[in-house]
Scaffold this motif. Structure first.
Motif, PDB file in Angstrom:
ATOM      1  N   GLN A  28       5.322   3.004   4.658  1.00 47.34           N
ATOM      2  CA  GLN A  28       3.943   2.722   5.065  1.00 47.34           C
ATOM      3  C   GLN A  28       3.308   3.918   5.774  1.00 47.34           C
ATOM      4  N   GLY A  59      -2.578  -0.121   6.404  1.00 47.99           N
ATOM      5  CA  GLY A  59      -1.723  -0.362   5.243  1.00 47.99           C
ATOM      6  C   GLY A  59      -1.833   0.771   4.253  1.00 47.99           C
ATOM      7  N   VAL A  61      -1.642   1.517   0.426  1.00 50.37           N
ATOM      8  CA  VAL A  61      -1.677   0.821  -0.863  1.00 50.37           C
ATOM      9  C   VAL A  61      -1.391   1.810  -1.981  1.00 50.37           C
ATOM     10  N   TYR A  63      -1.621   2.080  -6.029  1.00 48.84           N
ATOM     11  CA  TYR A  63      -2.215   1.383  -7.173  1.00 48.84           C
ATOM     12  C   TYR A  63      -1.413   1.700  -8.427  1.00 48.84           C
ATOM     13  N   ALA A  74      -1.946  -3.718  -6.883  1.00 48.93           N
ATOM     14  CA  ALA A  74      -2.003  -3.030  -5.588  1.00 48.93           C
ATOM     15  C   ALA A  74      -0.727  -3.356  -4.827  1.00 48.93           C
ATOM     16  N   TYR A  75       0.039  -2.301  -4.497  1.00 44.75           N
ATOM     17  CA  TYR A  75       1.375  -2.501  -3.916  1.00 44.75           C
ATOM     18  C   TYR A  75       1.432  -1.922  -2.508  1.00 44.75           C
ATOM     19  N   LEU A  76       1.815  -2.757  -1.563  1.00 48.92           N
ATOM     20  CA  LEU A  76       1.992  -2.288  -0.179  1.00 48.92           C
ATOM     21  C   LEU A  76       3.483  -2.404   0.172  1.00 48.92           C
ATOM     22  N   PRO A  80       1.707  -4.713   4.805  1.00 45.20           N
ATOM     23  CA  PRO A  80       1.070  -3.731   5.698  1.00 45.20           C
ATOM     24  C   PRO A  80       1.574  -3.831   7.142  1.00 45.20           C
ATOM     25  N   LEU A  96      -8.282  -8.113   2.891  1.00 47.15           N
ATOM     26  CA  LEU A  96      -7.460  -7.236   2.047  1.00 47.15           C
ATOM     27  C   LEU A  96      -7.670  -7.589   0.578  1.00 47.15           C
ATOM     28  N   LEU A 100      -9.320  -5.099  -2.285  1.00 47.77           N
ATOM     29  CA  LEU A 100      -8.501  -4.642  -3.411  1.00 47.77           C
ATOM     30  C   LEU A 100      -9.050  -5.161  -4.736  1.00 47.77           C
ATOM     31  N   ILE A 108      -1.938  -8.392  -5.988  1.00 54.20           N
ATOM     32  CA  ILE A 108      -1.419  -7.632  -4.842  1.00 54.20           C
ATOM     33  C   ILE A 108       0.052  -7.989  -4.667  1.00 54.20           C
ATOM     34  N   MET A 110       3.053  -7.332  -1.709  1.00 51.56           N
ATOM     35  CA  MET A 110       3.330  -6.737  -0.405  1.00 51.56           C
ATOM     36  C   MET A 110       4.691  -7.217   0.105  1.00 51.56           C
TER      37      MET A 110
END
Lengths: 376, 333
Positions: A28, A59, A61, A63, A74-76, A80, A96, A100, A108, A110
């Motif tokens: 992160q 966070g 992100v 993509y 969208a990958y965290l 976050p 969020l 996104l 998403i 996460m």
């Protein structure tokens, strides 16, 4: 409670926020975006509209583009970084999803850095010896984290999908990791917590004259050679040298010194016998990558280098030394059990996280992506 | 009454002494090759063997005085004797990690046999290398196929695999089914496990005899036996010791290796189908027909009238597989 606002922030703002936190995942930190340069990335910050200058969360992100369409997952990873103990996580997660969705995400993913359960080394050892519970998740934990259940419950209510149980290592970040708690402990305490074999091997390495030193960017090449040797031995596909060069450059020189990124080398009479990558963000430190030589196994370079990394994490004020992923198998017939046993020898604990959760924003595209991932 | 294995003990022991040397590990497993494992362990000790191999953990003697190698691979679910004289065979990476630290271990390498073993490409796996340090490593174990010109091929394979294993860690090589005089070609520290070649290497020292328990004259077409089959001609029904409990008439699947052997097997099979089966019992130098399938401890044979029947109490020879027969008695003559 009204929702927070969300906006794109600079790498500097992002790093400063991370640096002010007690801990965060190195995945992160803004530098991680440069490591994953094949994906578009964005730093996001949450703030209270009444006080826009002050961030209350951040966070990273990544993509990940879907084949053939200009839409993204969208990958965290392991994020976050927000207050996961908040009464209403929707304050963070609703804005969020809005942001996104506008950015072209069809979904998403996460990985909340929220632990759910813990098992001590002794519990794991007994479970393996007993052979009655082939899955770590079926063993009675020593600690149940109250926030774990609360977070999972909230996420479900907000429409997020829980992780699918996968055998071995799932595609994303591991749900089960192995950690050695450092808070309030001395080097002696750490040694006492280890099993006999670890202690013996650390001594053995010392007697044999293994020398562990912190390296620099010039050592990446030698690390990589050893890592490729390890990969050939253990039959996994090694990442190419430029990946690690990029990682070092991006992670070791981040704004606000938010990330402590090191390479360690263990030498025996001039030969490199082990080489590893160590990372620390706030109070959380990790053993991230490791490699060992095929020759000179008996000088126990791997144990020596682990001991040094652990000791240095303690000296740097870290509260956790994280050996990262383990599979959840305790089946003595499964070769993966070797990994958990090696890590269990450190005397730490297995920690289960809530895992990676998905929020579909476009049902059709998300379903297609999900199928694609499962068929790969 | 009984089914007896007669051993010409001087001749048999001469063969044992001329075959055994310090590089040979006697194998005592299963039914003890007809002799019983207990006797084989004593004979091995008399030869001077310091190490003996058994098949399974059940066959490890209660308080072994010599080192006992267990050939069946260690598994986490097996109950294992705690003696420090037991040497385990480990054939999977996961087991190398699970087996208690300090255990005495042979690591089995997968051969063309494809039965048990760690594949040659896994020999440098980090788990294996790390395990070498937590166990008492006693060497590499290699089990090769038998016969059919396999020995020269075995030798080549043995040399290649041995080299690969020794490159990982120099130690003793434990092999099976390699000619004893060829051990030096494989390495300089090689032990040969030997069972059949040692205990049954001189068949001339062994005779199997059954006792005639009863003799009845019969006419063609008369019904006999449990199954009341009609006899095919005039002659005698003999009741002789030796039945299914001894393993008589229960052949292990034969490995018919040649066309001729297959042809014989087919002919025998068609006889079986016709309800006729040749027995292992010989009278006047000929194998005689079963009158019906063998009973638990005795068999009914048909002897045609052209042959003079033996008397009750006479002994007759029979030809059985030593490894599948439970003799009532082993007589050291």
């Amino acid at each position: 409670m009204s929702d927070f606002s969300i906006r794109t922030i600079s790498a500097d703002e992002h790093a400063a926020y991370i640096a002010a936190q007690p801990a965060a995942s190195f995945l992160q930190t803004p530098g991680w975006a440069a490591v994953k340069s094949e994906w578009k990335a964005e730093s996001l910050g949450w703030y209270d509209p009444a006080n826009p200058a002050v961030l209350v969360g951040a966070g990273l992100v990544l993509y990940r583009q879907m084949p053939k369409v200009k839409r993204y997952l969208a990958y965290l990873p392991e994020g976050p970084v927000i207050d996961w103990d908040a009464i209403d996580l929707g304050q963070y997660l609703r804005p969020l999803a809005g942001h996104l969705s506008e950015a072209g995400a069809f979904g998403i993913r996460m990985g909340p850095p929220v632990a759910t359960r813990r098992w001590t080394a002794k519990t794991i050892k007994d479970a393996i010896a007993g052979g009655q519970q082939p899955r770590l998740g079926d063993v009675r934990p020593d600690v149940i984290e109250p926030s774990g259940a609360t977070v999972a419950d909230q996420l479900r209510k907000l429409g997020w999908k829980p992780p699918r149980l996968a055998e071995g290592f799932a595609a994303g970040q591991p749900q089960y990791v192995f950690q050695v708690p450092l808070a309030g402990r001395s080097q002696d305490d750490l040694l006492k917590g280890m099993n006999q074999l670890w202690r013996r091997n650390i001594k053995k390495a010392d007697k044999a004259g293994v020398e562990v030193s912190q390296g620099g960017p010039e050592d990446i090449k030698a690390f990589h050679q050893l890592y490729v040797e390890t990969a050939q031995r253990d039959h996994f596909t090694p990442r190419p040298l430029p990946y690690f060069e990029k990682m070092y450059a991006a992670m070791a020189n981040q704004p606000a010194g938010c990330c402590d990124f090191r390479i360690y080398n263990a030498h025996h009479e001039g030969d490199l016998v082990a080489s590893t990558i160590w990372v620390r963000v706030g109070g959380h430190s990790w053993y991230s990558y490791g490699a060992s030589s095929t020759a000179k196994r008996d000088v126990r370079g791997s144990n020596a280098i682990q001991w040094r990394m652990m000791s240095d994490a303690l000296a740097a004020g870290a509260s956790v030394y994280d050996l990262r992923g383990i599979t959840d198998t305790l089946d003595p017939n499964d070769p993966h059990v070797g990994l958990i046993q090696f890590k269990t020898g450190t005397g730490g604990e297995a920690v289960e996280y809530v895992g990676e959760w998905d929020l579909p924003l476009n049902k059709a595209l998300y379903t297609a992506f999900d199928l694609y991932m499962r068929r790969r | 009454m009984p089914l007896v294995l007669h051993v010409d003990s001087d001749r048999w022991r001469d063969h044992l002494r001329s075959t055994w040397n310090a590089d040979i590990v006697p194998v005592a497993k299963g039914n003890g090759y007809g002799f019983g494992n207990h006797r084989l362990l004593a004979e091995a000790r008399a030869l001077g063997a310091r190490t003996v191999a058994v098949g399974t953990y059940f066959e490890v003697p209660a308080e072994p005085r010599e080192d006992i190698v267990v050939l069946s691979p260690w598994r986490p679910f097996l109950e294992v004797p705690q003696s420090r004289n037991v040497i385990h065979t480990v054939s999977r990476l996961a087991d190398l990690v699970s087996i208690p630290a300090g255990s005495r271990v042979l690591i089995e390498v997968m051969t063309s046999m494809r039965r048990h073993g760690i594949g040659a490409r896994e020999l440098r796996h980090t788990m294996l290398l790390n395990a070498l340090d937590r166990i008492r490593f006693e060497g590499w174990s290699l089990h090769f196929p038998m016969g059919a010109g396999g020995t020269s091929a075995n030798l080549r394979e043995a040399q290649q695999l041995a080299q690969a294993a020794l490159d990982v860690r120099k130690s003793t090589l434990w092999v099976s089914h390699v000619p004893a005089q060829k051990l030096a070609d494989i390495g300089d520290d090689v032990k040969l496990r030997m069972g059949t070649g040692l205990w049954l290497g001189d068949r001339g020292a062994l005779t199997v005899r059954a006792t005639v328990l009863d003799v009845h004259s019969v006419r063609r077409g008369e019904r006999v036996g449990y199954r009341q089959r009609r006899v095919s001609g005039d002659g005698h029904i003999l009741i002789v010791s030796g039945g299914t409990a001894h393993g008589v008439g229960l052949e292990a699947p034969t490995a018919a290796a040649t066309v001729r052997q297959r042809a014989i097997a087919m002919a025998k099979g068609s006889l079986d189908a016709a309800g006729m089966a040749l027995s292992p019992f010989t009278i006047e130098g000929k194998q005689r027909w079963f009158a019906e399938p063998p009973h638990m401890q005795a068999s009914m044979l048909f002897l045609p009238s052209a042959v003079a029947p033996p008397a009750v109490g006479d002994e007759i020879d029979l030809d059985v597989r030593y490894t599948t027969t439970n003799f009532d008695k082993v007589s050291m003559d």
